[in-house]
Design a protein around this motif. Structure first.
Motif, PDB file in Angstrom:
ATOM      1  N   GLU A 133      -1.478-107.254  56.194  1.00  0.00           N
ATOM      2  CA  GLU A 133      -0.759-108.299  56.937  1.00  0.00           C
ATOM      3  C   GLU A 133       0.382-108.876  56.108  1.00  0.00           C
ATOM      4  O   GLU A 133       1.433-109.209  56.649  1.00  0.00           O
ATOM      5  CB  GLU A 133      -1.736-109.422  57.338  1.00  0.00           C
ATOM      6  CG  GLU A 133      -2.578-109.068  58.545  1.00  0.00           C
ATOM      7  CD  GLU A 133      -3.603-110.137  58.900  1.00  0.00           C
ATOM      8  OE1 GLU A 133      -4.038-110.900  58.001  1.00  0.00           O
ATOM      9  OE2 GLU A 133      -3.996-110.197  60.077  1.00  0.00           O
ATOM     10  N   ALA A 134       0.169-108.966  54.793  1.00  0.00           N
ATOM     11  CA  ALA A 134       1.188-109.553  53.910  1.00  0.00           C
ATOM     12  C   ALA A 134       2.288-108.558  53.550  1.00  0.00           C
ATOM     13  O   ALA A 134       3.356-108.946  53.052  1.00  0.00           O
ATOM     14  CB  ALA A 134       0.524-110.071  52.633  1.00  0.00           C
ATOM     15  N   MET A 135       2.046-107.268  53.793  1.00  0.00           N
ATOM     16  CA  MET A 135       3.018-106.234  53.412  1.00  0.00           C
ATOM     17  C   MET A 135       4.294-106.354  54.245  1.00  0.00           C
ATOM     18  O   MET A 135       4.223-106.588  55.448  1.00  0.00           O
ATOM     19  CB  MET A 135       2.378-104.850  53.630  1.00  0.00           C
ATOM     20  CG  MET A 135       3.129-103.717  52.953  1.00  0.00           C
ATOM     21  SD  MET A 135       2.444-102.104  53.433  1.00  0.00           S
ATOM     22  CE  MET A 135       3.463-101.754  54.858  1.00  0.00           C
ATOM     23  N   PRO A 136       5.476-106.202  53.611  1.00  0.00           N
ATOM     24  CA  PRO A 136       6.708-106.282  54.403  1.00  0.00           C
ATOM     25  C   PRO A 136       6.911-105.068  55.294  1.00  0.00           C
ATOM     26  O   PRO A 136       6.389-103.983  54.995  1.00  0.00           O
ATOM     27  CB  PRO A 136       7.804-106.343  53.329  1.00  0.00           C
ATOM     28  CG  PRO A 136       7.209-105.712  52.124  1.00  0.00           C
ATOM     29  CD  PRO A 136       5.736-105.977  52.180  1.00  0.00           C
ATOM     30  N   ASN A 137       7.631-105.243  56.381  1.00  0.00           N
ATOM     31  CA  ASN A 137       8.036-104.116  57.228  1.00  0.00           C
ATOM     32  C   ASN A 137       8.898-103.184  56.379  1.00  0.00           C
ATOM     33  O   ASN A 137       9.833-103.633  55.735  1.00  0.00           O
ATOM     34  CB  ASN A 137       8.825-104.649  58.441  1.00  0.00           C
ATOM     35  CG  ASN A 137       9.158-103.534  59.433  1.00  0.00           C
ATOM     36  OD1 ASN A 137       8.648-102.425  59.327  1.00  0.00           O
ATOM     37  ND2 ASN A 137      10.017-103.847  60.391  1.00  0.00           N
ATOM     38  N   GLY A 138       8.554-101.930  56.358  1.00  0.00           N
ATOM     39  CA  GLY A 138       9.268-100.971  55.507  1.00  0.00           C
ATOM     40  C   GLY A 138       8.526-100.689  54.206  1.00  0.00           C
ATOM     41  O   GLY A 138       8.967 -99.892  53.382  1.00  0.00           O
ATOM     42  N   GLY A 139       7.365-101.315  54.045  1.00  0.00           N
ATOM     43  CA  GLY A 139       6.556-101.099  52.850  1.00  0.00           C
ATOM     44  C   GLY A 139       5.801 -99.765  52.914  1.00  0.00           C
ATOM     45  O   GLY A 139       5.834 -99.057  53.922  1.00  0.00           O
ATOM     46  N   THR A 140       5.149 -99.442  51.785  1.00  0.00           N
ATOM     47  CA  THR A 140       4.383 -98.195  51.707  1.00  0.00           C
ATOM     48  C   THR A 140       2.904 -98.503  51.475  1.00  0.00           C
ATOM     49  O   THR A 140       2.548 -99.258  50.569  1.00  0.00           O
ATOM     50  CB  THR A 140       4.908 -97.311  50.557  1.00  0.00           C
ATOM     51  OG1 THR A 140       6.277 -97.022  50.813  1.00  0.00           O
ATOM     52  CG2 THR A 140       4.114 -96.004  50.453  1.00  0.00           C
ATOM     53  N   PHE A 141       2.064 -97.897  52.321  1.00  0.00           N
ATOM     54  CA  PHE A 141       0.612 -97.981  52.160  1.00  0.00           C
ATOM     55  C   PHE A 141       0.141 -96.635  51.631  1.00  0.00           C
ATOM     56  O   PHE A 141       0.435 -95.597  52.227  1.00  0.00           O
ATOM     57  CB  PHE A 141      -0.038 -98.295  53.510  1.00  0.00           C
ATOM     58  CG  PHE A 141      -1.540 -98.148  53.528  1.00  0.00           C
ATOM     59  CD1 PHE A 141      -2.351 -98.906  52.688  1.00  0.00           C
ATOM     60  CD2 PHE A 141      -2.168 -97.261  54.403  1.00  0.00           C
ATOM     61  CE1 PHE A 141      -3.736 -98.781  52.713  1.00  0.00           C
ATOM     62  CE2 PHE A 141      -3.554 -97.127  54.442  1.00  0.00           C
ATOM     63  CZ  PHE A 141      -4.344 -97.895  53.588  1.00  0.00           C
ATOM     64  N   TYR A 177      -1.401-100.156  63.600  1.00  0.00           N
ATOM     65  CA  TYR A 177      -0.967-101.532  63.277  1.00  0.00           C
ATOM     66  C   TYR A 177       0.508-101.548  62.855  1.00  0.00           C
ATOM     67  O   TYR A 177       1.289-102.386  63.328  1.00  0.00           O
ATOM     68  CB  TYR A 177      -1.865-102.090  62.167  1.00  0.00           C
ATOM     69  CG  TYR A 177      -1.351-103.356  61.526  1.00  0.00           C
ATOM     70  CD1 TYR A 177      -1.210-104.534  62.276  1.00  0.00           C
ATOM     71  CD2 TYR A 177      -1.004-103.388  60.175  1.00  0.00           C
ATOM     72  CE1 TYR A 177      -0.731-105.690  61.684  1.00  0.00           C
ATOM     73  CE2 TYR A 177      -0.530-104.544  59.583  1.00  0.00           C
ATOM     74  CZ  TYR A 177      -0.394-105.695  60.345  1.00  0.00           C
ATOM     75  OH  TYR A 177       0.095-106.843  59.761  1.00  0.00           O
ATOM     76  N   PHE A 178       0.888-100.608  62.019  1.00  0.00           N
ATOM     77  CA  PHE A 178       2.291-100.538  61.572  1.00  0.00           C
ATOM     78  C   PHE A 178       3.223-100.329  62.767  1.00  0.00           C
ATOM     79  O   PHE A 178       4.272-100.953  62.869  1.00  0.00           O
ATOM     80  CB  PHE A 178       2.493 -99.401  60.569  1.00  0.00           C
ATOM     81  CG  PHE A 178       1.968 -99.696  59.180  1.00  0.00           C
ATOM     82  CD1 PHE A 178       1.536-100.968  58.825  1.00  0.00           C
ATOM     83  CD2 PHE A 178       1.919 -98.684  58.204  1.00  0.00           C
ATOM     84  CE1 PHE A 178       1.053-101.241  57.538  1.00  0.00           C
ATOM     85  CE2 PHE A 178       1.444 -98.942  56.926  1.00  0.00           C
ATOM     86  CZ  PHE A 178       1.008-100.209  56.590  1.00  0.00           C
ATOM     87  N   LYS A 179       2.829 -99.418  63.661  1.00  0.00           N
ATOM     88  CA  LYS A 179       3.667 -99.102  64.825  1.00  0.00           C
ATOM     89  C   LYS A 179       3.965-100.368  65.645  1.00  0.00           C
ATOM     90  O   LYS A 179       5.070-100.564  66.136  1.00  0.00           O
ATOM     91  CB  LYS A 179       2.932 -98.063  65.684  1.00  0.00           C
ATOM     92  CG  LYS A 179       3.768 -97.468  66.821  1.00  0.00           C
ATOM     93  CD  LYS A 179       2.952 -96.409  67.548  1.00  0.00           C
ATOM     94  CE  LYS A 179       3.600 -95.954  68.828  1.00  0.00           C
ATOM     95  NZ  LYS A 179       2.790 -94.923  69.499  1.00  0.00           N
ATOM     96  N   LYS A 180       2.939-101.238  65.751  1.00  0.00           N
ATOM     97  CA  LYS A 180       3.109-102.467  66.530  1.00  0.00           C
ATOM     98  C   LYS A 180       3.817-103.554  65.725  1.00  0.00           C
ATOM     99  O   LYS A 180       4.673-104.266  66.257  1.00  0.00           O
ATOM    100  CB  LYS A 180       1.718-103.017  66.930  1.00  0.00           C
ATOM    101  CG  LYS A 180       1.086-102.298  68.113  1.00  0.00           C
ATOM    102  CD  LYS A 180      -0.304-102.847  68.426  1.00  0.00           C
ATOM    103  CE  LYS A 180      -1.357-102.197  67.561  1.00  0.00           C
ATOM    104  NZ  LYS A 180      -2.739-102.503  67.905  1.00  0.00           N
ATOM    105  N   ALA A 181       3.446-103.712  64.444  1.00  0.00           N
ATOM    106  CA  ALA A 181       3.842-104.914  63.698  1.00  0.00           C
ATOM    107  C   ALA A 181       4.935-104.674  62.658  1.00  0.00           C
ATOM    108  O   ALA A 181       5.705-105.597  62.354  1.00  0.00           O
ATOM    109  CB  ALA A 181       2.624-105.523  63.026  1.00  0.00           C
ATOM    110  N   LYS A 182       4.984-103.496  62.051  1.00  0.00           N
ATOM    111  CA  LYS A 182       5.985-103.221  61.004  1.00  0.00           C
ATOM    112  C   LYS A 182       6.355-101.740  61.019  1.00  0.00           C
ATOM    113  O   LYS A 182       5.939-100.971  60.142  1.00  0.00           O
ATOM    114  CB  LYS A 182       5.509-103.716  59.639  1.00  0.00           C
ATOM    115  CG  LYS A 182       4.013-103.718  59.393  1.00  0.00           C
ATOM    116  CD  LYS A 182       3.578-104.605  58.224  1.00  0.00           C
ATOM    117  CE  LYS A 182       3.260-106.021  58.654  1.00  0.00           C
ATOM    118  NZ  LYS A 182       2.659-106.863  57.623  1.00  0.00           N
ATOM    119  N   PRO A 183       7.127-101.367  62.044  1.00  0.00           N
ATOM    120  CA  PRO A 183       7.355 -99.940  62.344  1.00  0.00           C
ATOM    121  C   PRO A 183       8.159 -99.161  61.303  1.00  0.00           C
ATOM    122  O   PRO A 183       8.157 -97.926  61.353  1.00  0.00           O
ATOM    123  CB  PRO A 183       8.102 -99.980  63.686  1.00  0.00           C
ATOM    124  CG  PRO A 183       8.672-101.350  63.782  1.00  0.00           C
ATOM    125  CD  PRO A 183       7.740-102.251  63.052  1.00  0.00           C
TER     126      PRO A 183
END
Lengths: 427, 101
Positions: free
Chosen positions: A175-183, A208-214
Motif C-alpha cells: 500500500e505504501a509503495m509508489p505507483n511505478g515501484g518494483t515488487f 492490486y497494482f492494475k487497480k491502484a498503481k498500474p
C-alpha cells in the motif's frame, strides 16, 4: 475438567500409563472405565481437524489440543488479504467450536514430545500424558540457506508464508509503495508449503497494482525450472496483466544467492535486483517441535507410515500435514485436513485394538488469478504396497483456454471451498 | 452423537458385490471416503459456500451424479477429475454414507 486439574492428574497417572503401554505393546485396547488420551500438537489445518475428527469418531476419547495462539490465521486465502480483496478477519479462525464439542484446548507451546515417556512437555511448565499423540507443526524456515536474511530481517523483507502479522506487513508495504515501484518475490525450492501459493500471490499483487498503481512492475526470482499450474497462471497473466510480470526461472538467473535488506537488493549469479517491496520466501523444513522431538530424518522432514501417519522414528506419535513425508501428496491445507481424517480413524482403531483402515485422500488446490478468475488442480490418492499413490486417470488441472464463465465458477468455488473447509475444521 | 463408522467389510461386500464383482477387502471405510468430501461440500455434506449441498440427497441420486461425473455425462468444473479416482463400490459407499447421515 480444568486445565490445572487435568495436568496434575496426568502427571500422577503418567507412570501408570507408561507401564500399561509396556505391558501391552502396540494396539492394546483400553479396559472399561479407562479413558484413552490423545494429545494433538498444533491447531492448524491438520491438528484442528485431527482433534475434531477423533472426537467425532469416538467421543469417549479424551482429546487435548495444544496450540500457542487463541486465534488461527490461515495461509489459504491470505493472498487475498495481501491483494486487498479481504480483511484479516476473513481468514481468522478460533477454537470455540472445538471446545464446545469437548476438545480441551490448551494455549501453550509444546517444548518437547517424549515418545518413550508418552508425554508432551509445555513451555510454561507441566506435562500432558498421552496414549497417542498427533503432531501437525507446519513448517520452519531454513534461514541458513540464504545469506543476508534471518528471522530478524523478516520485519523488513517479509516471507508472509506463515499468515498473521507477516501478511499484514506485506499488505502495508504494498500500500505504501509508489505507483511505478518494483515488487520482487522469490519463491522457495521444493518441497515447500502450498506449491501454487507463489503464483497466486504474484497474481493478486498484480491485480492490486492494475487497480491502484498500474505503472508498477513485478519481478519473480524463482530457483526452480517450473512451478505449479505454470501454464494456467501464465495464460491468466497474459490476459489480465500483460507486460507487468517479469519471471526469471533457474535457467534465467532466478537463483538468489544473497540478499541485502539495507538496500533491498537481491544478488543472483549474474545480476542484482533492487525492489521497493521484497517478499523472500525461504526454503523450508518440518516445524521446530518435530525437529527437537526426534521426528525428522536427514531430509529435515518426518518419515511416517503412510497408512496411519505414525512416525517411523517415534512410535505412538503421528505426524500429519506439511511436516510429514506424505509424497506424492502436496503440502497443502486441504492435504493436511484429509490426512488428519485418515489419521484420526487410524488412531481410534489403534486405541481400540483394531486394525487401521485403508486410506483414501483427495486434494484440490484452488488459486485466484484475479477476484473472478479461478483455476484449480486436483488429485485423488489411494494406498497400495505400503505407499500413498496417485489414482491413475484421476485429477489434473483446469483445462487451458477455458472461457470466462469457467474461471468465474472456479473463483466462486475457491471461496466456497475456503468457507466449507474452515467451517468443517473450526466451525 | 450418532456413530458414523460404517464397517468397511459390510459396505464392501454388499455394494461391491452388486456393482463390480468381488468385494474389495482393502477398501477405505465409508466414513473416510465421505469425510474428505466435507472439505468442499461442508461437514456431513452441508455446504456453507458455493458448492452444492449433498446432505439430504437420496442415495441413488448421489451415486448417479458421481457416476455421471466419472463417465463424463455430467458437466462439471472439478468433479469429473475427482470422480475418476473412485471405484463404483467406493461411489456406492459414499452415497450410502451421505444418505444415512
Amino acid at each position: 475438567m480444568s486445565r490445572f486439574t487435568r495436568r496434575t492428574f496426568n502427571r500422577s497417572l503418567g507412570a501408570t500409563v507408561a507401564l500399561g503401554a509396556l505391558a501391552l505393546p502396540g494396539s492394546a485396547p483400553f479396559a472399561a472405565g479407562t479413558k484413552a488420551q490423545v494429545v494433538v500438537v498444533g491447531g492448524g489445518f491438520g491438528g484442528a481437524t485431527a482433534a475434531k475428527y477423533i472426537k467425532r469418531f469416538d467421543p469417549s476419547i479424551s482429546v487435548t489440543l495444544v496450540e500457542p495462539s487463541t486465534h488461527f490465521i490461515t495461509c489459504p486465502f491470505s493472498n487475498t488479504v495481501i491483494g486487498g480483496l479481504n480483511t484479516i478477519d476473513y481468514i481468522t479462525q478460533n477454537y470455540d467450536a472445538l471446545k464446545k464439542m469437548g476438545v480441551e484446548v490448551v494455549h501453550d507451546l509444546v517444548a518437547h514430545i517424549d515418545g518413550a515417556k508418552k508425554q508432551v512437555k509445555l513451555t510454561r511448565g507441566g506435562t500432558i500424558a498421552f496414549d497417542r499423540c498427533v503432531v501437525s507443526p507446519g513448517i520452519d524456515f531454513r534461514w541458513e540457506k540464504i545469506e543476508g536474511l534471518d528471522a530478524s530481517t523478516a520485519g523488513t523483507i517479509p516471507h508472509a508464508w506463515k499468515a498473521g502479522p507477516q501478511t499484514l506487513l506485506l499488505r502495508k508495504q504494498l500500500e505504501a509503495m509508489p505507483n511505478g515501484g518494483t515488487f520482487i518475490i522469490s519463491p522457495p525450492v521444493n518441497p515447500f508449503r502450498c506449491p501454487p501459493g507463489p503464483g497466486e500471490r504474484i497474481s493478486l499483487v498484480a491485480s492490486y497494482f492494475k487497480k491502484a498503481k498500474p505503472k508498477s512492475k513485478i519481478v519473480v526470482l524463482d530457483p526452480k525450472k517450473k512451478f505449479s499450474k505454470q501454464g494456467l497462471f501464465k495464460e491468466g497473466w497474459a490476459k489480465l496483466y500483460p507486460g507487468m510480470i517479469n519471471y526469471h526461472n533457474v535457467d534465467n538467473d532466478g537463483v538468489v544467492r544473497r540478499v541485502d535488506p539495507k538496500t533491498m537488493t537481491l544478488h543472483t549469479d549474474f545480476g542484482k535486483y533492487k525492489g521497493d517491496v521484497v517478499n523472500f520466501i525461504p526454503s523450508q523444513r518440518a516445524g521446530k517441535i518435530a525437529q527437537v522431538s526426534g521426528l525428522t530424518d536427514n531430509t529435515e522432514w518426518c518419515p511416517i507410515d503412510q497408512q496411519t501417519f505414525e512416525s517411523r522414528l517415534v512410535p505412538g506419535v503421528h505426524v500429519i500435514g506439511d511436516s510429514s513425508i506424505a509424497s506424492p501428496m502436496p503440502k497443502s491445507g486441504f492435504a493436511a485436513s484429509t490426512q488428519a481424517k485418515v489419521c484420526a480413524e487410524a488412531v481410534v482403531n489403534l486405541l481400540k485394538g483394531r486394525m487401521p483402515g485403508t486410506p483414501k485422500f483427495v486434494n484440490t488446490c484452488y488459486s485466484l488469478v484475479d477476484e473472478n478468475y479461478g483455476i484449480s488442480v486436483a488429485m485423488v490418492y489411494g494406498y497400495e504396497g505400503g505407499k500413498i499413490i496417485k489414482i491413475k486417470g484421476s485429477g489434473g488441472l483446469s483445462p487451458s483456454g477455458a472461457d470466462a464463465n469457467f474461471h468465474q465458477k472456479e473463483a466462486n468455488y475457491a471461496r466456497g471451498w475456503y468457507e466449507s473447509i474452515s467451517n468443517d475444521i473450526w466451525g | 452423537m450418532k456413530s458414523f463408522v460404517i464397517p468397511a467389510a459390510v459396505v464392501g461386500i454388499t455394494v461391491a458385490g452388486l456393482l463390480t464383482g468381488p468385494a474389495q477387502a482393502d477398501m477405505a471405510s465409508g466414513a473416510v471416503l465421505a469425510n474428505t468430501c466435507f472439505s468442499c461440500h461442508g461437514t456431513d455434506g452441508k455446504s456453507v459456500g458455493d458448492m452444492p449441498t449433498i446432505a439430504g440427497k437420496k442415495e441413488s441420486f448421489i451415486a448417479k451424479k458421481l457416476k455421471g461425473f466419472k463417465m463424463g455425462s455430467e458437466d462439471s468444473t472439478v468433479m469429473k477429475r475427482i470422480a475418476k479416482g473412485f471405484t463404483d463400490a467406493e461411489i456406492a459407499a459414499i452415497a450410502k454414507f451421505f444418505a444415512k447421515n
